[in-house]
Scaffold this motif. Sequence first.
Motif, PDB file in Angstrom:
ATOM      1  N   LEU A   7      -0.740   4.668   0.953  1.00 26.72           N
ATOM      2  CA  LEU A   7      -1.010   4.916   2.369  1.00 26.72           C
ATOM      3  C   LEU A   7       0.247   5.468   3.046  1.00 26.72           C
ATOM      4  CD1 LEU A   7      -2.782   4.592   4.941  1.00 26.72           C
ATOM      5  CD2 LEU A   7      -1.851   2.294   5.148  1.00 26.72           C
ATOM      6  N   CYS A  47       0.817  -1.207   0.000  1.00 26.51           N
ATOM      7  CA  CYS A  47       0.000   0.000   0.000  1.00 26.51           C
ATOM      8  C   CYS A  47       0.860   1.270   0.000  1.00 26.51           C
ATOM      9  CB  CYS A  47      -0.876  -0.060   1.248  1.00 26.51           C
ATOM     10  SG  CYS A  47      -2.525   0.479   0.987  1.00 26.51           S
ATOM     11  N   ALA A 107      -8.410   6.141   2.574  1.00 26.21           N
ATOM     12  CA  ALA A 107      -9.282   4.992   2.850  1.00 26.21           C
ATOM     13  C   ALA A 107     -10.439   4.944   1.847  1.00 26.21           C
ATOM     14  CB  ALA A 107      -9.831   5.075   4.272  1.00 26.21           C
ATOM     15  N   VAL A 117      -8.363  -1.983  10.449  1.00 26.47           N
ATOM     16  CA  VAL A 117      -8.770  -1.458   9.146  1.00 26.47           C
ATOM     17  C   VAL A 117      -8.004  -2.244   8.085  1.00 26.47           C
ATOM     18  CG1 VAL A 117      -7.091   0.448   9.306  1.00 26.47           C
ATOM     19  CG2 VAL A 117      -8.986   0.598   7.697  1.00 26.47           C
ATOM     20  N   PHE A 121      -6.848  -2.484   4.184  1.00 24.96           N
ATOM     21  CA  PHE A 121      -6.678  -1.842   2.874  1.00 24.96           C
ATOM     22  C   PHE A 121      -6.531  -2.947   1.840  1.00 24.96           C
ATOM     23  CE2 PHE A 121      -5.569   1.520   5.766  1.00 24.96           C
ATOM     24  CZ  PHE A 121      -6.025   2.669   5.137  1.00 24.96           C
ATOM     25  N   ALA A 153     -11.116   0.978   1.685  1.00 27.91           N
ATOM     26  CA  ALA A 153     -10.749   0.239   2.891  1.00 27.91           C
ATOM     27  C   ALA A 153     -12.000  -0.291   3.583  1.00 27.91           C
ATOM     28  CB  ALA A 153      -9.986   1.155   3.839  1.00 27.91           C
ATOM     29  N   ARG A 154     -11.790  -1.344   4.388  1.00 29.71           N
ATOM     30  CA  ARG A 154     -12.909  -1.902   5.158  1.00 29.71           C
ATOM     31  C   ARG A 154     -12.604  -1.765   6.648  1.00 29.71           C
ATOM     32  NH1 ARG A 154     -12.587  -5.482   0.786  1.00 29.71           N
ATOM     33  NH2 ARG A 154     -11.119  -6.800   1.902  1.00 29.71           N
ATOM     34  N   ALA A 188     -15.636   1.810   3.462  1.00 35.97           N
ATOM     35  CA  ALA A 188     -15.229   3.197   3.689  1.00 35.97           C
ATOM     36  C   ALA A 188     -16.335   4.165   3.301  1.00 35.97           C
ATOM     37  CB  ALA A 188     -13.958   3.494   2.910  1.00 35.97           C
TER      38      ALA A 188
END
Lengths: 292, 212
Positions: free
Chosen positions: A95, A92, A130, A171, A173, A135-136, A150
């Motif tokens: 991020l 990621c 996010a 969280v 990603f 993202a969850r 998200a």
Amino acid sequence: MKPAPFIYHAPATLAECLQLLAQHNDEAAVLAGGQSLLPLMRFRLAQPAHLIAIRNIADDLRSIRNTDDGLAIGAGVTYIAVQRSAEARAACPGLVNAIELVAHPAVRTRGTICGNLCQADPASELPAIALIMEARFKLRSASGERVVAAKDYFLGPYMTARKSDEMLTEVVFPRRPSEEKVVIKEITRLRGGFPLAGVALALMRGKGSTSLSSVALACFGVNAKQIRVPEAEAALVSHGYTAAGIAAAADAIDRAIHPHADPFASVEYRRSATRTLFQRAIKEAHEEVSAQ
Amino acid sequence: MILNNEFVVEAPVERAWALLDEVESVISCMPGATYIGREGGDYKVSIKVKVGAISANFQGMVQFLEKNEAARTAKIRGTGKDLGGKASASATINVKFEPVTAARTKVLVETDLAMTGRLAQFGGGVIADIASRLIEQFTQNLHAAVLAQAASSAPGAAAPIAATPDSSGITQQEVPELNLGPVIAASALRAVKRAAVPVLFFLMGWIFGRFF
């Protein structure tokens, strides 16, 4: 100022922590890094009667894991831990780039990713990332667990889908295609401060020289919450990386945002800055994807 | 800042207007609000707002500045102060009832909100967003109240909801993101505890002054 009186809890297990949350509900606040919560408490804007620290909860909250779903970041993971994690950088990179814009090293040493996403400051970078990375959010309470996407998580300024008896334990990603390029651009008065305006962009090239196969775009600091701009994304995908496409997307962004005025920047400035940041972001993203 | 809301209700204008006579019902439409009591023409209210980690408990007064039955307009003024000294807010609310057809009424609510204090640091954008959420919820509840009112005063209304013309017929909808309501009892208890010490000292002083 000193915070209002509160009772400090430091449970040793997540179950105990969730039990405390269920018991004290609205009167409790979860303390992770405390980089947003503690200043709020010192200004007495937040006055939780119970402060539940997660520092004594064993490892699973501190882990950064590469799962089948993607990069899972626990509630106790600091910004710096993600910056230093090779796994996070590989899975990621967008991020990690965004984290470098968050505050200063001292804050990043203590502050946590999940804490940032719970605070949901409308000018913060991470909610925008996010959103574009879809993202969850894993929310756990004493009575169960649920996963929130998200787009459904951020409800408004400082408001999230998290209920007062729930804790954001992790969280995730999702894994993104390696050819995707993520660029985040912002204007701040001082380095590390909250931005006056900001744009986050994830982009993948298509087959032709100007075609774009996927675009995700979010703005921050120019609305009551971070927003995705689907019209701008659609304009870029249909027109590609062309002057017409960029102009149409910039206009769509202008229509979607509702910036506020404060002593530091007017509404017009924030609109103009957002447009410029978007143009810079798409140029940079496209050039880097082309260079690969 | 000025916030505009409007809604259309399926009731004749007279019935919708009648709701304004029941200030308690109108106040209970405000999310997080509790009606405390009446002092002359002033209605004492407490409103608890919780946004993320930030919470405020406003105590204040609501009064009717104008109530023009002929024009179907009312001007309501509300002032409030947070118990913790975080902010004070004042709002002037203009309500206008306009008949659309014989059985439909359009209600226009214009709120002019001013806020000072530490909470106001969050900037107009954030405050306006929160305020408009509250007002939106308020107008929804008010809408439900007007409907209930209309149903109850309708001739031959037999539905169970119509059987209660008082404030219990009003649906107070839950606003999950604002976490309003359940904390009021706990904070009231703390306020009582806090007040107990000065009251005790006052009583002691009074007893000493009176008898010695």
